[in-house]
Design an enzyme around this catalytic site. Structure first.
Site, PDB file in Angstrom:
ATOM      1  N   GLY A  10       3.123   0.354   5.576  1.00  0.00           N
ATOM      2  CA  GLY A  10       1.801  -0.102   5.163  1.00  0.00           C
ATOM      3  C   GLY A  10       0.977  -0.621   6.327  1.00  0.00           C
ATOM      4  CG  ASP A  11       2.490  -3.738   8.483  1.00  0.00           C
ATOM      5  OD1 ASP A  11       1.775  -4.305   7.641  1.00  0.00           O
ATOM      6  OD2 ASP A  11       3.684  -4.032   8.674  1.00  0.00           O
TER       7      ASP A  11
ATOM      8  N   GLY B 144       1.295   7.887  -2.276  1.00  0.00           N
ATOM      9  CA  GLY B 144       0.096   8.016  -1.445  1.00  0.00           C
ATOM     10  C   GLY B 144      -0.722   6.747  -1.365  1.00  0.00           C
TER      11      GLY B 144
ATOM     12  N   GLY C 114       3.040   3.688  -1.827  1.00  0.00           N
ATOM     13  CA  GLY C 114       4.337   4.177  -1.424  1.00  0.00           C
ATOM     14  C   GLY C 114       4.377   5.696  -1.388  1.00  0.00           C
ATOM     15  CB  ALA C 115       6.934   8.097  -2.594  1.00  0.00           C
TER      16      ALA C 115
ATOM     17  CB  SER D 195      -0.238   1.374   0.627  1.00  0.00           C
ATOM     18  OG  SER D 195       0.228   0.051   0.451  1.00  0.00           O
TER      19      SER D 195
END
Length: 316
Positions: free
Chosen positions: A254-255, A225, A222-223, A220
């Site tokens: 993220g979970d 993608g 974040g912003a 992951s």
């Protein structure tokens, strides 16, 4: 069914504020208390979307009893393992632009006997499970190879394991050959031992984690993608993004991504798209609330050409 195990669960209090300014009195806006811990959040996201799940959770003290109450109120199927120490509490300060400041307690140590009880509980319950998710930080004093040991035990029982942790615990787990790992950008860079500043760096680092033992890497960003690197005989690389119009909190995003990815079969572009959609929906929720079906917007997911020179903006 997806079974989760959280060694260091928490009570998560999220407070929305206008702006975090050190040394001043800050007037709080909305506040909420949620059950926390990465595996707990995965189970909460799955349950919110009618995917069968069970959470294996140690608990202790008044905080632990409150954690059990909150999980029961949400209808989570649980295997609760009492421990001698008290469950930790965390505080999150959320600003209107989506900036999040977290204060996490270290948690309570788990004895070897308590760890064995947890592992035995997972093995007893895992017969009907498609996946076991072993995730989150380790309590003080817990050996860094605990996830690696769990992976090996579960593999002998024919159980696929997804690991979402950081630092030495993630590196140790890679050597045990987990079916899936889900690092964020910082965790990816630390485990691979290389800086990750571009999309190409992220893809190369994910490949390195596969070379270290993971069969599939879902990173992951974040912003920016997420990147998925998978495949046995032939490697496949997928990159996707999902726009969030009004971000409120990144806690648990993220979970939610991991939950959506597993719920959609944990393979290929379609599973990545589902994970991205769930994560984006989580970012639009207050605190660590998990998205429900009506919150999830799959039409926001995009798969742009993976430009290796694309600079990454956030830690993931």
């Amino acid at each position: 069914m997806i079974l989760t195990v959280t060694l260091n669960p928490s009570l998560d209090r999220t407070i929305e504020i206008a702006e975090l300014t050190r040394g001043t009195v800050i007037r709080a806006g909305a506040a909420r208390l949620d059950p926390g811990g990465k595996g707990v959040n995965v189970s909460r996201a799955l349950l919110a979307n009618d995917v069968p799940t069970c959470a294996v959770v140690p608990y202790g003290g008044d905080e632990g009893r409150r954690l059990v109450e909150l999980l029961s109120d949400e209808g989570i199927d649980m295997i609760m393992v009492p421990v001698s120490g008290a469950t930790r509490s965390n505080i999150t300060l959320a600003e209107p632009d989506g900036t999040v400041t977290k204060i996490n307690e270290p948690g309570t140590p788990l004895t070897p006997a308590e760890l064995e009880t947890l592992a035995a509980a997972v093995l007893d319950a895992a017969g009907a499970a498609d996946w076991v998710v072993a995730s989150g930080s380790l309590p003080p004093g817990v050996p860094t190879d605990i996830y690696a040991r769990l992976c090996r035990r579960f593999a002998k029982a024919g159980i696929r394991t997804a690991v979402d942790t950081s630092g030495p615990a993630l590196v140790a787990a890679l050597a045990a050959g987990p079916a899936l790992v889900k690092p964020n950008r910082e965790e990816l860079a630390t485990a691979a031992g290389v800086p990750v500043t571009t999309l190409g760096d992220a893809i190369d680092a994910a490949r390195k984690l596969r070379a270290m033992g993971a069969r599939t890497v879902l990173a992951s960003l974040g912003a920016d993608g997420a990147v998925l690197v998978e495949g046995e005989a032939e490697e496949r690389v997928w990159y996707g993004t999902a726009e969030v119009a009004e971000p409120r909190s990144t806690v648990g995003a993220g979970d939610a991504m991991l939950a959506g990815f597993l719920a959609a079969g944990a393979r290929g572009r379609d599973a990545l798209a589902e994970g991205l959609a769930w994560a984006a929906a989580a970012v639009a929720q207050p605190g660590s609330r998990m998205p429900r079906p009506h919150d999830i917007r799959r039409d926001t997911v995009r798969f742009p050409p993976p430009d290796p020179d694309l600079p990454l903006r956030s830690g993931g």
